[in-house]
Design a protein around this motif. Sequence first.
Motif, short mmCIF file in Angstrom:
data_model
loop_
_atom_site.label_atom_id
_atom_site.label_comp_id
_atom_site.label_asym_id
_atom_site.label_seq_id
_atom_site.Cartn_x
_atom_site.Cartn_y
_atom_site.Cartn_z
N GLN A 10 -33.16 73.20 64.30
CA GLN A 10 -31.97 73.34 65.13
C GLN A 10 -31.92 72.25 66.20
O GLN A 10 -30.85 71.73 66.49
N LYS A 11 -33.05 71.89 66.77
CA LYS A 11 -33.09 70.82 67.76
C LYS A 11 -32.65 69.50 67.14
O LYS A 11 -31.91 68.73 67.75
N GLU A 12 -33.10 69.24 65.91
CA GLU A 12 -32.71 68.01 65.21
C GLU A 12 -31.20 67.98 64.97
O GLU A 12 -30.55 66.96 65.16
N GLU A 13 -30.65 69.12 64.56
CA GLU A 13 -29.21 69.20 64.31
C GLU A 13 -28.42 68.97 65.59
O GLU A 13 -27.41 68.28 65.60
N GLN A 14 -28.87 69.55 66.69
CA GLN A 14 -28.19 69.37 67.98
C GLN A 14 -28.24 67.90 68.39
O GLN A 14 -27.26 67.36 68.89
N ARG A 15 -29.37 67.24 68.17
CA ARG A 15 -29.51 65.84 68.53
C ARG A 15 -28.58 64.97 67.69
O ARG A 15 -27.90 64.08 68.21
N LYS A 16 -28.48 65.27 66.39
CA LYS A 16 -27.59 64.51 65.51
C LYS A 16 -26.14 64.70 65.91
O LYS A 16 -25.35 63.74 65.93
N LEU A 17 -25.76 65.93 66.25
CA LEU A 17 -24.38 66.19 66.68
C LEU A 17 -24.06 65.43 67.96
O LEU A 17 -22.97 64.87 68.10
N LYS A 18 -25.01 65.40 68.88
CA LYS A 18 -24.78 64.69 70.14
C LYS A 18 -24.61 63.19 69.88
O LYS A 18 -23.73 62.56 70.47
#
Length: 66
Positions: free
Chosen positions: A35-43
């Motif tokens: 989930q942290k990786e996905e949030q970083r990619k979205l940002k």
Amino acid sequence: MTGREGGKKKPLKAPKKKNANADVDEDDKAFQQKQKEEQRKLKELKDKAAKGGPLVSGGIKKSGKK
């Protein structure tokens, strides 16, 4: 009745919070990392989109002269 006695009494110390990382197993850690990786990619995608400028040019531009 003095000013100190009025109102709701508060506890002196807040209760200690339970350590959330104590019961986390490997599956939960992997899920949180994902989930942290996905949030970083979205940002990153949002930042790239903000730098690109407007997506729609607006059609015919008027010069302002009459």
